[in-house]
Design a protein around this motif. Sequence first.
Motif, short mmCIF file in Angstrom:
data_model
loop_
_atom_site.label_atom_id
_atom_site.label_comp_id
_atom_site.label_asym_id
_atom_site.label_seq_id
_atom_site.Cartn_x
_atom_site.Cartn_y
_atom_site.Cartn_z
N ASP A 66 29.20 42.84 27.26
CA ASP A 66 27.98 43.72 27.47
C ASP A 66 27.12 42.98 26.22
OD1 ASP A 66 28.61 47.20 28.19
OD2 ASP A 66 28.71 45.52 29.44
N LEU A 67 27.46 42.64 25.18
CA LEU A 67 26.62 41.86 24.13
C LEU A 67 26.02 40.48 24.83
CD1 LEU A 67 25.23 41.70 21.72
CD2 LEU A 67 27.41 40.79 20.68
N GLY A 68 27.07 39.95 25.45
CA GLY A 68 26.29 38.64 26.26
C GLY A 68 25.27 38.87 27.11
N LYS A 69 25.46 39.98 27.95
CA LYS A 69 24.49 40.02 28.86
C LYS A 69 23.33 40.62 28.44
CE LYS A 69 28.14 41.52 32.60
NZ LYS A 69 28.79 42.40 33.08
N MET A 70 23.30 41.35 27.33
CA MET A 70 22.19 42.02 26.57
C MET A 70 21.38 40.78 26.12
SD MET A 70 24.22 45.21 24.74
CE MET A 70 23.12 45.15 23.22
N LEU A 71 22.00 39.70 25.45
CA LEU A 71 21.20 38.78 25.08
C LEU A 71 20.57 37.83 25.87
CD1 LEU A 71 23.85 37.91 22.22
CD2 LEU A 71 21.49 38.32 21.72
N VAL A 72 21.29 37.45 26.94
CA VAL A 72 20.72 36.89 28.23
C VAL A 72 19.28 37.66 28.79
CG1 VAL A 72 20.91 36.22 30.64
CG2 VAL A 72 22.78 35.80 29.01
N ALA A 73 19.41 39.07 28.69
CA ALA A 73 18.17 39.75 29.28
C ALA A 73 17.10 39.59 27.91
CB ALA A 73 18.56 41.18 29.04
N ASP A 74 17.54 39.64 26.49
CA ASP A 74 16.60 39.54 25.48
C ASP A 74 16.07 37.98 25.56
OD1 ASP A 74 17.42 41.75 24.68
OD2 ASP A 74 18.78 41.35 23.04
N VAL A 75 16.67 37.04 25.94
CA VAL A 75 16.09 35.50 26.04
C VAL A 75 15.09 35.61 26.90
CG1 VAL A 75 16.30 33.46 27.00
CG2 VAL A 75 17.96 34.34 25.37
N VAL A 76 14.92 36.48 28.10
CA VAL A 76 13.92 36.42 29.31
C VAL A 76 12.66 37.44 28.57
CG1 VAL A 76 13.24 37.31 31.29
CG2 VAL A 76 15.45 36.18 31.03
N LEU A 77 13.23 38.51 27.85
CA LEU A 77 12.07 39.39 27.39
C LEU A 77 11.40 38.75 26.27
CD1 LEU A 77 14.15 42.53 27.62
CD2 LEU A 77 12.29 41.87 29.22
N ASN A 78 12.05 38.24 25.36
CA ASN A 78 11.40 37.46 24.32
C ASN A 78 10.58 36.29 24.87
OD1 ASN A 78 13.00 39.02 22.63
ND2 ASN A 78 14.53 37.76 22.08
N ARG A 79 10.68 35.50 25.80
CA ARG A 79 9.83 34.53 26.25
C ARG A 79 8.82 35.15 27.01
NH1 ARG A 79 13.33 29.91 29.53
NH2 ARG A 79 14.98 29.36 27.48
N VAL A 80 8.91 36.19 27.34
CA VAL A 80 7.62 37.03 28.06
C VAL A 80 6.82 37.47 27.09
CG1 VAL A 80 6.93 39.14 29.19
CG2 VAL A 80 8.87 38.16 30.31
N ASP A 81 7.05 37.66 25.83
CA ASP A 81 6.24 38.01 24.87
C ASP A 81 5.79 36.68 23.76
OD1 ASP A 81 6.63 40.60 25.31
OD2 ASP A 81 8.31 41.03 23.61
N VAL A 120 20.00 46.57 31.46
CA VAL A 120 19.02 45.79 31.62
C VAL A 120 17.75 46.88 30.95
CG1 VAL A 120 17.00 44.96 33.08
CG2 VAL A 120 19.23 43.89 32.94
N ARG A 121 17.61 48.10 31.50
CA ARG A 121 16.72 48.95 31.35
C ARG A 121 16.71 49.29 29.75
NH1 ARG A 121 18.81 51.94 35.96
NH2 ARG A 121 17.63 51.25 37.71
N ASP A 122 17.99 49.46 29.33
CA ASP A 122 17.98 49.78 27.88
C ASP A 122 17.47 48.70 26.97
OD1 ASP A 122 19.34 52.25 28.33
OD2 ASP A 122 21.46 51.14 27.87
N GLU A 123 17.72 47.34 27.57
CA GLU A 123 17.27 46.20 26.72
C GLU A 123 15.53 46.10 26.85
OE1 GLU A 123 18.94 43.91 24.43
OE2 GLU A 123 19.83 45.82 24.76
N MET A 124 15.10 46.64 28.04
CA MET A 124 13.59 46.62 28.03
C MET A 124 13.01 47.56 27.23
SD MET A 124 13.37 45.86 32.47
CE MET A 124 11.62 45.48 32.47
N ARG A 125 13.67 48.58 26.90
CA ARG A 125 13.27 49.81 26.04
C ARG A 125 13.25 49.31 24.58
NH1 ARG A 125 16.49 53.13 29.85
NH2 ARG A 125 14.74 54.09 31.36
N ASP A 126 14.56 48.64 24.34
CA ASP A 126 14.77 48.57 22.67
C ASP A 126 15.67 47.23 22.57
OD1 ASP A 126 14.57 48.99 20.08
OD2 ASP A 126 16.28 50.34 20.11
N LYS A 131 14.94 37.69 18.66
CA LYS A 131 14.50 36.01 18.30
C LYS A 131 15.14 35.39 19.34
CE LYS A 131 14.35 36.95 13.24
NZ LYS A 131 13.48 38.00 13.45
N ALA A 132 16.09 35.67 20.11
CA ALA A 132 16.83 34.76 20.93
C ALA A 132 15.72 34.42 22.06
CB ALA A 132 17.99 35.41 21.55
N MET A 133 15.43 32.94 21.98
CA MET A 133 14.71 32.35 23.19
C MET A 133 15.46 31.42 24.15
SD MET A 133 11.33 33.58 22.48
CE MET A 133 10.17 32.28 22.85
#
Length: 163
Positions: A66-81, A120-126, A131-133
Amino acid sequence: MLTALITSIMLFSTDPLPDTYILLPTNPSRIAQEIELGIEEEEELNEDDVELLSLLVLAEAEGECDLGKMLVADVVLNRVDSELFPNTIKEVVYEKNQFSSMHNGRWKKVIVDEETRELVRDEMRDRFCDKAMYFKQNGYFKSSKLTDLYHVGGHYFSAQKEE
């Protein structure tokens, strides 16, 4: 859920029920900001974005924890920002030469499940990591402009160095 455990602090109650606890988000500034702004209801998520990001997460990190999947989602969300990348999930996911699974057909071979959507919903919320890009397999990027962050499963995650 694992996400709640990773991104929360458990505080044990002093009442007579010692096995009870309260989960609090680890981002106190966000809580203060929400209180200050009077935000009571959770922001609605765009389900098309949830579906597309879930598809990418599975295409890139199926079989990872799950942590690996969360970080992949975070990369996309961080790039959007970030000002360095497009500002929508769709544009980031489909940006040329960024996510191999979106260009080599891997995305056509995965079936998105509700567990991934919820992650993914959880990552989109928080987000777990704001920092991961970047991420890749087989080692960190060799660049003086990037900082190594995490090695999770088969992926190595990096951040843009702050100047």
